[in-house]
Write an enzyme that holds these catalytic residues in place. Structure first.
Site, short mmCIF file in Angstrom:
data_model
loop_
_atom_site.label_atom_id
_atom_site.label_comp_id
_atom_site.label_asym_id
_atom_site.label_seq_id
_atom_site.Cartn_x
_atom_site.Cartn_y
_atom_site.Cartn_z
N GLY A 1 -20.69 9.26 6.92
CA GLY A 1 -20.35 9.68 5.45
C GLY A 1 -18.76 9.71 5.47
CG ASP B 1 -21.79 6.97 3.05
OD1 ASP B 1 -22.43 6.65 4.09
OD2 ASP B 1 -20.75 6.38 2.82
CB ALA C 1 -38.28 -5.40 -5.71
CB VAL C 2 -34.31 -8.93 -7.25
CG1 VAL C 2 -33.77 -10.07 -7.96
CG2 VAL C 2 -33.48 -7.58 -7.35
CB ALA D 1 -27.21 22.24 12.06
CD GLU E 1 -17.77 8.19 8.91
OE1 GLU E 1 -18.70 7.44 8.36
OE2 GLU E 1 -17.26 7.82 10.06
O1 F6P Z 1 -20.49 3.34 3.58
C1 F6P Z 1 -21.60 3.62 4.67
C2 F6P Z 1 -21.12 3.80 6.02
O2 F6P Z 1 -22.02 3.82 6.55
C3 F6P Z 1 -20.00 5.05 6.20
O3 F6P Z 1 -20.94 6.18 5.99
C4 F6P Z 1 -19.20 4.78 7.29
O4 F6P Z 1 -18.00 5.34 7.45
C5 F6P Z 1 -19.23 3.17 6.91
O5 F6P Z 1 -20.00 2.79 6.11
C6 F6P Z 1 -18.68 2.40 8.38
O6 F6P Z 1 -18.58 1.10 7.91
P1 F6P Z 1 -18.69 -0.04 8.88
O7 F6P Z 1 -19.60 -0.01 9.85
O8 F6P Z 1 -18.96 -1.39 7.95
O9 F6P Z 1 -17.05 -0.17 9.32
#
Ligand code: F6P
Length: 327
Positions: free
Chosen positions: A175, A132, A26-27, A191, A227
């Site tokens: 996350g 995220d 799009a850019v 869940a 996470e």
């Molecule tokens: O910021 C996005 C994200 O997917 C997080 O949810 C996750 O903890 C992290 O990146 C993992 O990053 P990488 O795979 O680059 O270490």
């Protein structure tokens, strides 16, 4: 008066997110439509430092709207955190006469952009690209919708096997600092419990809820864990409470980087297309140092400062909804 924008550069940075390609497309397409020259910077800030910059034309972004990942690649650059690194990055941009930059990424990307803009004055516009959904100033970030659809699909599959074997599953989703993926995945996949960094984890509350389910003859249960939850994640939580549930066989599944890949959903493609296109308009109209987002379906501008520092308000109603529906 701000300088007329003639040459813009675009790059992707931080963790990749499905829809980044649609944003780059799009850019390039809108900038070309407006008579600008567009350059792609490869490998994020590191590529800016190393001068990995190439002209992009309409045809360069053909056949990418449906592709996950990023054709411009991405990286996390330690060198850009140094003044010397940023000076080299500035020199590279100067070598291509670039007078405006569009960055697609997350918090770290915009922190770098803010410092760089302050030091060198090059106009910078940000587009939120991260699975995220943790950025203030936009209802949704590019990649989130695809990631949660992937996660829900995975949980649906786990549900089949959990049901067949009468198992209690702890499923960890991404996350690091944010529970949006967990919350949406948990609601969307029905869940029995959702653990999020935004809500302090009460182990007793969770075990009581699971026991209530057992009393009602619930033969399997699914708990979605972010996470970044303070419990430490799905493995730790499963270890902690499995003794209380001898009726179930307890299992853990970590979905991991599956959530980062795949073809973007239509929602992500449209979001990315709107934001990528508007980022070009923003530079042309003299805006800088801002992240674009969508709030209530309208384009919104948020200063980098706020996008970085302010916490995205977490929708408490959704947490409540998840609790009611899980009971
Ligand atoms: O910021 C996005 C994200 O997917 C997080 O949810 C996750 O903890 C992290 O990146 C993992 O990053 P990488 O795979 O680059 O270490």
């Amino acid at each position: 008066m701000s300088k007329e924008i003639k040459r813009v550069a675009v790059f992707t940075s931080g963790g990749d997110a499905p829809g980044m390609n649609a944003a780059v497309r799009a850019v390039v397409r809108n900038a070309t439509h407006k008579g600008l020259h567009v350059y792609g910077i490869y490998n994020g800030y590191q590529g800016m430092i190393e001068g990995k910059i190439e002209r992009l034309e309409t045809k360069s972004v053909r056949n990418i709207i449906h592709r996950g990942g990023t054709i411009l690649k991405t990286a996390r650059s330690k060198e850009f955190m140094t003044k010397a690194g940023r000076q080299r990055a500035y020199d590279s941009l100067q070598a291509f006469d670039i007078d405006g930059v569009i960055a697609c990424g997350g918090n770290g990307t915009f922190t770098g952009a803010k410092i760089f803009h302050k030091e060198f004055g090059i106009p910078f516009i940000g587009i939120p690209g991260t699975i995220d959904n943790d950025l203030y100033g936009t209802d949704f970030t590019i990649g989130f919708d695809t990631a949660v659809n992937t996660a829900v699909d995975a949980v649906d599959k786990i549900r089949d096997t959990a049901d067949s074997h009468n198992r209690l599953f702890f499923i960890e989703v991404m996350g690091r600092h944010s529970g949006y993926i967990a919350l949406y995945t948990g609601i969307g996949s029905g869940a029995s419990g959702i653990l999020l960094p935004e809500k302090s984890t009460d182990t007793k509350e969770l075990t009581d809820a699971l026991k209530k389910g057992l009393k009602r003859n619930k033969l399997f249960s699914l708990v979605v864990v972010a996470e970044g939850d303070e419990s430490g994640g799905a493995i730790q939580m499963a270890e902690k409470i499995k003794k209380e549930f001898p009726q179930y066989e307890t299992k853990v599944a970590i979905i991991g980087h599956l959530q980062r890949g795949g073809s973007p959903t239509c929602a992500d493609r449209v979001l990315a297309s709107r934001l990528g296109s508007e980022a070009v308009n923003a530079l042309i109209s003299g805006k800088t140092n801002m992240m674009l987002g969508i709030i209530n379906n309208e384009i919104a501008y948020t200063p980098f400062e706020d996008a970085i520092k302010k916490a995205k308000p977490f929708n408490k109603d959704l947490i409540q909804l998840a609790e009611v529906l899980a009971s």
